[in-house]
Design a protein around this motif. Structure first.
Motif, PDB file in Angstrom:
ATOM      1  N   LEU A   1       0.822  -1.207   0.000  1.00  0.00           N
ATOM      2  CA  LEU A   1       0.000   0.000   0.000  1.00  0.00           C
ATOM      3  C   LEU A   1       0.858   1.260   0.000  1.00  0.00           C
ATOM      4  O   LEU A   1       0.613   2.194  -0.781  1.00  0.00           O
ATOM      5  CB  LEU A   1      -0.929  -0.001   1.215  1.00  0.00           C
ATOM      6  CG  LEU A   1      -1.797   1.252   1.399  1.00  0.00           C
ATOM      7  CD1 LEU A   1      -2.703   1.459   0.195  1.00  0.00           C
ATOM      8  CD2 LEU A   1      -2.619   1.152   2.683  1.00  0.00           C
ATOM      9  N   THR A   2       1.869   1.300   0.862  1.00  0.00           N
ATOM     10  CA  THR A   2       2.719   2.492   0.924  1.00  0.00           C
ATOM     11  C   THR A   2       3.567   2.633  -0.336  1.00  0.00           C
ATOM     12  O   THR A   2       3.870   3.752  -0.761  1.00  0.00           O
ATOM     13  CB  THR A   2       3.619   2.458   2.173  1.00  0.00           C
ATOM     14  OG1 THR A   2       4.335   1.211   2.229  1.00  0.00           O
ATOM     15  CG2 THR A   2       2.789   2.608   3.444  1.00  0.00           C
ATOM     16  N   MET A   3       3.937   1.512  -0.951  1.00  0.00           N
ATOM     17  CA  MET A   3       4.653   1.577  -2.225  1.00  0.00           C
ATOM     18  C   MET A   3       3.754   2.163  -3.310  1.00  0.00           C
ATOM     19  O   MET A   3       4.183   3.013  -4.107  1.00  0.00           O
ATOM     20  CB  MET A   3       5.136   0.189  -2.639  1.00  0.00           C
ATOM     21  CG  MET A   3       5.831   0.152  -3.996  1.00  0.00           C
ATOM     22  SD  MET A   3       6.461  -1.491  -4.435  1.00  0.00           S
ATOM     23  CE  MET A   3       4.934  -2.425  -4.536  1.00  0.00           C
TER      24      MET A   3
ATOM     25  N   ASN B   1       1.964  16.204  -5.143  1.00  0.00           N
ATOM     26  CA  ASN B   1       1.622  15.683  -3.818  1.00  0.00           C
ATOM     27  C   ASN B   1       2.868  15.110  -3.146  1.00  0.00           C
ATOM     28  O   ASN B   1       3.104  13.898  -3.149  1.00  0.00           O
ATOM     29  CB  ASN B   1       0.534  14.613  -3.935  1.00  0.00           C
ATOM     30  CG  ASN B   1      -0.811  15.206  -4.312  1.00  0.00           C
ATOM     31  OD1 ASN B   1      -1.530  15.734  -3.472  1.00  0.00           O
ATOM     32  ND2 ASN B   1      -1.147  15.133  -5.590  1.00  0.00           N
ATOM     33  N   GLY B   2       3.663  15.987  -2.566  1.00  0.00           N
ATOM     34  CA  GLY B   2       4.923  15.579  -1.961  1.00  0.00           C
ATOM     35  C   GLY B   2       4.774  14.658  -0.769  1.00  0.00           C
ATOM     36  O   GLY B   2       5.691  13.900  -0.447  1.00  0.00           O
ATOM     37  N   TRP B   3       3.612  14.698  -0.103  1.00  0.00           N
ATOM     38  CA  TRP B   3       3.414  13.846   1.071  1.00  0.00           C
ATOM     39  C   TRP B   3       3.449  12.369   0.700  1.00  0.00           C
ATOM     40  O   TRP B   3       3.746  11.518   1.553  1.00  0.00           O
ATOM     41  CB  TRP B   3       2.090  14.187   1.755  1.00  0.00           C
ATOM     42  CG  TRP B   3       0.870  13.918   0.919  1.00  0.00           C
ATOM     43  CD1 TRP B   3       0.257  14.775   0.056  1.00  0.00           C
ATOM     44  CD2 TRP B   3       0.123  12.694   0.863  1.00  0.00           C
ATOM     45  NE1 TRP B   3      -0.823  14.176  -0.541  1.00  0.00           N
ATOM     46  CE2 TRP B   3      -0.933  12.894  -0.058  1.00  0.00           C
ATOM     47  CE3 TRP B   3       0.237  11.463   1.495  1.00  0.00           C
ATOM     48  CZ2 TRP B   3      -1.855  11.895  -0.366  1.00  0.00           C
ATOM     49  CZ3 TRP B   3      -0.683  10.459   1.195  1.00  0.00           C
ATOM     50  CH2 TRP B   3      -1.714  10.682   0.279  1.00  0.00           C
ATOM     51  N   LEU B   4       3.178  12.061  -0.573  1.00  0.00           N
ATOM     52  CA  LEU B   4       3.217  10.665  -1.007  1.00  0.00           C
ATOM     53  C   LEU B   4       4.627  10.091  -0.877  1.00  0.00           C
ATOM     54  O   LEU B   4       4.803   8.908  -0.566  1.00  0.00           O
ATOM     55  CB  LEU B   4       2.733  10.554  -2.457  1.00  0.00           C
ATOM     56  CG  LEU B   4       1.256  10.875  -2.702  1.00  0.00           C
ATOM     57  CD1 LEU B   4       0.963  10.951  -4.196  1.00  0.00           C
ATOM     58  CD2 LEU B   4       0.362   9.829  -2.037  1.00  0.00           C
TER      59      LEU B   4
ATOM     60  N   VAL C   1       5.194   9.137   2.846  1.00  0.00           N
ATOM     61  CA  VAL C   1       4.535   7.868   3.162  1.00  0.00           C
ATOM     62  C   VAL C   1       5.287   6.698   2.529  1.00  0.00           C
ATOM     63  O   VAL C   1       5.418   5.618   3.118  1.00  0.00           O
ATOM     64  CB  VAL C   1       3.072   7.886   2.677  1.00  0.00           C
ATOM     65  CG1 VAL C   1       2.415   6.520   2.878  1.00  0.00           C
ATOM     66  CG2 VAL C   1       2.284   8.960   3.413  1.00  0.00           C
ATOM     67  N   GLY C   2       5.821   6.933   1.343  1.00  0.00           N
ATOM     68  CA  GLY C   2       6.534   5.877   0.636  1.00  0.00           C
ATOM     69  C   GLY C   2       7.797   5.403   1.318  1.00  0.00           C
ATOM     70  O   GLY C   2       8.310   4.318   1.002  1.00  0.00           O
ATOM     71  N   ARG C   3       8.324   6.197   2.280  1.00  0.00           N
ATOM     72  CA  ARG C   3       9.530   5.764   3.001  1.00  0.00           C
ATOM     73  C   ARG C   3       9.248   4.553   3.890  1.00  0.00           C
ATOM     74  O   ARG C   3      10.182   3.931   4.403  1.00  0.00           O
ATOM     75  CB  ARG C   3      10.088   6.903   3.867  1.00  0.00           C
ATOM     76  CG  ARG C   3      10.546   8.164   3.128  1.00  0.00           C
ATOM     77  CD  ARG C   3      11.387   7.865   1.917  1.00  0.00           C
ATOM     78  NE  ARG C   3      10.551   7.716   0.738  1.00  0.00           N
ATOM     79  CZ  ARG C   3      10.895   7.040  -0.353  1.00  0.00           C
ATOM     80  NH1 ARG C   3      12.044   6.412  -0.405  1.00  0.00           N
ATOM     81  NH2 ARG C   3      10.086   6.974  -1.389  1.00  0.00           N
ATOM     82  N   LEU C   4       7.982   4.213   4.070  1.00  0.00           N
ATOM     83  CA  LEU C   4       7.634   3.033   4.860  1.00  0.00           C
ATOM     84  C   LEU C   4       7.770   1.741   4.057  1.00  0.00           C
ATOM     85  O   LEU C   4       7.957   0.664   4.630  1.00  0.00           O
ATOM     86  CB  LEU C   4       6.195   3.146   5.374  1.00  0.00           C
ATOM     87  CG  LEU C   4       5.876   4.285   6.346  1.00  0.00           C
ATOM     88  CD1 LEU C   4       4.374   4.361   6.577  1.00  0.00           C
ATOM     89  CD2 LEU C   4       6.604   4.085   7.667  1.00  0.00           C
ATOM     90  N   ALA C   5       7.670   1.838   2.742  1.00  0.00           N
ATOM     91  CA  ALA C   5       7.533   0.642   1.913  1.00  0.00           C
ATOM     92  C   ALA C   5       8.761  -0.264   1.940  1.00  0.00           C
ATOM     93  O   ALA C   5       8.654  -1.462   2.247  1.00  0.00           O
ATOM     94  CB  ALA C   5       7.211   1.054   0.475  1.00  0.00           C
TER      95      ALA C   5
END
Length: 241
Positions: free
Chosen positions: A22-24, A36-39, A42-46
Motif C-alpha cells: 500500500l505504501t509503495m 503531492n509531496g506527502w506521497l 509515506v513511501g519511506r515506509l515501503a
C-alpha cells in the motif's frame, strides 16, 4: 503485552506485506500526481516493510538448512521478478539511475540467509551479497545500506531491544542517497522524510510482534506480480493523461 511466535504464519506478517504494498503504491502515485509531496514521505515506509517481510521469513526457517527446496524457490521467484520488473519500472521512471527495487531485495535476502545460517557457506553467501552490493552501489536502489537492512532486521527480530536502532539507522542511511533528499537539503519536509525512514523499521518490528485478533487476507505468490503490475498500470494511466 502479548508477543506472537514467529515460527508459524500469522496475520502480522501478512499485515506487514499489505502495508508494504500500500505504501509503495502511494509512493508511486507521485508519477501521476507529482505535486503531492506527502506521497514520498509515506513511501519511506515501503522498503523497510518489504525488508522486514524477508527477515521474518528467514527467521522462521531452521538454522543450518540453507540448501532447502523452499529457499531455492524463494530465490528463483525473487530473481525472476527482478528481471520482469525492470521494463515496467524503466517505463514509469525513465530518468532513474538505479535498477528496480527487486535486485536490492534479492541481495538483501542472500545476505540475510548468510547471517541466519552462518557456517562457511553462510559466510561466503553473505560476503558475496555484500560484495555485489558494493560493486553495484550506484545502480542499486538504496545502495549497500539497503541491501544490509534485511539482515539488520533479522538481528532485531532475534534480539529485541536496543538492537532495533540498527535497522532504523540503516534505513536513514539507505534513504540519504536519494536524489530527492539531496535536492531538498535541510528543511522541515526533509526532516519528515528522515524521521519517517527512522521510524519505519521500528513500527514494522512492533507490528510484527503484536497479537492480532482479526484476519488479514494472506499475501501469497500473487504478491510478486503486484510490483511490476502496478508499475505497468501507472505507466498506462500516465500515458493516457
Amino acid at each position: 503485552m502479548v508477543w506472537v511466535s514467529l515460527q508459524k504464519r500469522d496475520t502480522n506478517l501478512d499485515l506487514i506485506k499489505w502495508l508494504a504494498m500500500l505504501t509503495m503504491l502511494l509512493d508511486h502515485l507521485r508519477y501521476i500526481w507529482p505535486d503531492n509531496g506527502w506521497l514520498f514521505i509515506v513511501g519511506r515506509l515501503a522498503f523497510p516493510m518489504f525488508c522486514l517481510g524477508i527477515a521474518a521469513n528467514v527467521a522462521r526457517s531452521q538454522t543450518g538448512e540453507l540448501y532447502s527446496d523452499n529457499n531455492v524457490r524463494y530465490m528463483c521467484w525473487m530473481t525472476a521478478f527482478a528481471v520482469i520488473s525492470e521494463l515496467p519500472y524503466r517505463l514509469l521512471s525513465n530518468d532513474s539511475s538505479t535498477l528496480n527495487v527487486m535486485p536490492s531485495l534479492l541481495l538483501g535476502l542472500l545476505i540475510t540467509w548468510g547471517a541466519h545460517h552462518r557456517g562457511r557457506d553462510g559466510l561466503i553467501l553473505a560476503l558475496a551479497g555484500v560484495t555485489v552490493a558494493v560493486l553495484m552501489q550506484e545502480r542499486l536502489m538504496y545502495g549497500v545500506f539497503g541491501a544490509l537492512l534485511p539482515a539488520a532486521l533479522l538481528l532485531a527480530i532475534q534480539r529485541p531491544g536496543l538492537v532495533w536502532l540498527l535497522p532504523a539507522a540503516l534505513c536513514v542511511l539507505a534513504n540519504s542517497r536519494n536524489r530527492w533528499l539531496a535536492e531538498w537539503e535541510l528543511q522541515p519536509y526533509t526532516l519528515l522524510i528522515v524521521i519517517t525512514a527512522f521510524v519505519a523499521p521500528l513500527l514494522g518490528l512492533w507490528l510484527l510482534r503484536r497479537l492480532r485478533q482479526f484476519r488479514v487476507w494472506p499475501v501469497k505468490r500473487w504478491g510478486y506480480w503486484f510490483y511490476p503490475g502496478h508499475l505497468a498500470v501507472l505507466h498506462m494511466i500516465r500515458s493516457l493523461g
